[in-house]
Design a protein around this motif. Sequence first.
Motif, PDB file in Angstrom:
ATOM      1  N   ASP A  35       0.824  -1.204   0.000  1.00 16.19           N
ATOM      2  CA  ASP A  35       0.000   0.000   0.000  1.00 16.19           C
ATOM      3  C   ASP A  35       0.863   1.261   0.000  1.00 16.19           C
ATOM      4  O   ASP A  35       2.002   1.264   0.459  1.00 16.19           O
ATOM      5  N   GLY A  36       0.268   2.341  -0.461  1.00 16.69           N
ATOM      6  CA  GLY A  36       0.930   3.635  -0.404  1.00 16.69           C
ATOM      7  C   GLY A  36       0.851   4.224   0.988  1.00 16.69           C
ATOM      8  O   GLY A  36      -0.059   3.912   1.768  1.00 16.69           O
ATOM      9  N   GLN A  72       8.664  -0.870   0.671  1.00 19.83           N
ATOM     10  CA  GLN A  72      10.066  -0.510   0.482  1.00 19.83           C
ATOM     11  C   GLN A  72      10.837  -0.440   1.803  1.00 19.83           C
ATOM     12  O   GLN A  72      12.060  -0.531   1.818  1.00 19.83           O
ATOM     13  N   THR A  73      10.134  -0.274   2.896  1.00 19.80           N
ATOM     14  CA  THR A  73      10.821  -0.020   4.167  1.00 19.80           C
ATOM     15  C   THR A  73      11.555  -1.252   4.678  1.00 19.80           C
ATOM     16  O   THR A  73      11.206  -2.389   4.353  1.00 19.80           O
ATOM     17  N   GLU A  74      12.553  -1.018   5.508  1.00 18.21           N
ATOM     18  CA  GLU A  74      13.233  -2.115   6.186  1.00 18.21           C
ATOM     19  C   GLU A  74      12.297  -2.672   7.254  1.00 18.21           C
ATOM     20  O   GLU A  74      11.706  -1.918   8.022  1.00 18.21           O
ATOM     21  N   VAL A  77       5.845  12.404   9.542  1.00 17.86           N
ATOM     22  CA  VAL A  77       5.594  10.967   9.360  1.00 17.86           C
ATOM     23  C   VAL A  77       6.913  10.206   9.266  1.00 17.86           C
ATOM     24  O   VAL A  77       7.794  10.561   8.466  1.00 17.86           O
ATOM     25  N   TYR A  78       7.029   9.163  10.103  1.00 22.08           N
ATOM     26  CA  TYR A  78       8.232   8.323  10.114  1.00 22.08           C
ATOM     27  C   TYR A  78       7.810   6.859  10.009  1.00 22.08           C
ATOM     28  O   TYR A  78       6.829   6.428  10.625  1.00 22.08           O
ATOM     29  N   LEU A  79       8.582   6.092   9.242  1.00 20.49           N
ATOM     30  CA  LEU A  79       8.368   4.645   9.148  1.00 20.49           C
ATOM     31  C   LEU A  79       9.700   3.977   9.465  1.00 20.49           C
ATOM     32  O   LEU A  79      10.705   4.235   8.791  1.00 20.49           O
TER      33      LEU A  79
END
Length: 412
Positions: free
Chosen positions: A345-346, A388-390, A372-374
């Motif tokens: 998802d976006g 895409q995130t770790e 916003v942090y991921l």
Amino acid sequence: MMNLYDELVMRGMVKDVSHLEQAKVLINGKGVKFYVGYDPTGESLTVGHLVQIVRMKYLQKHGHIPVVLIGGATGLIGDPKETSERKLLTLEQSLLNAKKIETQIKGLLDGNAIFVNNYDWISKIDLISFLRDYGKYFNVSYMLNKETVQKRLDIGISYTEFSYMILQSIDWLNLYQTIDCKIQFGGSDQWGNITAGLELIRKVVGENDAVGLSSPLLLKADGTKFGKSESGALWLDKTLTSPYEMYQYFLNSSDHDIKNFLNLLTTLERTEIDALIDASLKEPELRIAQKRLAEEVVLFVHGKDELNRAKKVTEALFSGDFNQLDEASFEVLGKVLDRVEVTNDGIIEVLVRSRLAKSNREAREFIQSGAVYLQGEKISDLEYKVLQTEKAFGQYAILRRGKKKYVLVVFK
């Protein structure tokens, strides 16, 4: 030096005593068997039961022998509640619950504790023997005067629950005669049953050295019931209440409650408790006593590993650094935080679905303002795909909006 009986009184562990001098002799001695009963009305005990369990542990620490009675039989009858009749358990459910509770308490006491189930003897008593050998010793007027019965007379009480005190009295008579168990402990709501047991022992045995003691029911300073959180009862079973939730409950104890809780829910000696209270009075913002209480209770119930995990999750939520957590800690976070399951998802969709943003427009504004942090990385791309995130342990990520708004992202 204060003796053990006076120590129990000073800690608030004693309310009613049947024979004061005999109680002092027994408790200030060594190697005396004392019992506490637990009916298996549920699959797990709650933190409300800790008062009696900790007292057993404390007496065990000072040389006495706890006898834990699991009420496989009395659980089928039901100790009278103030408000209504209990829903009857099936035999299968009562014995299954009894086994789970026995296992739970065995993990909390040292090896010399004795475990018994009253189904083993009560189930062998036929109706005629019950009436002739035990019922004849109970005067109905005496039973009606018991507080638990009095409270039910207006709304009604069945003969089944009315007879509960007879069964509990049989328990103590049996333990007194077979294993020389001299003391029964219970909450103050059990005092009527405890004294009924003393009467039965007196009538059957004659002169004896049995003693009954009760402890006050533990309430918070504001009068509310101890052991209830916003989500309901706090269970000792970690699958029902996580060690983190238990840790937080005690960490948030009020300053008015803390000394009482340390006295009744830990086996720390009073000199150490007094030192903790003094330190807390000097620096209340550090919550020194609350932290020690939370540590002692979680360590006692769940062990060192679960305590360390609860502390690490607490620290991670405070600092925003989740890199030190193990996989089991992320599973804890899944119960503590809101969670959202995603594929590719976006970021805008995930913010809205997780309720960190009320709309796509608000989500865009949060991203553009750098809020916003991921997984600790600031997200500035409005088209960012969360895949895409770790990922932690291949399936988790922490989504943060602002300083303290967290959601656990779980990748499907």
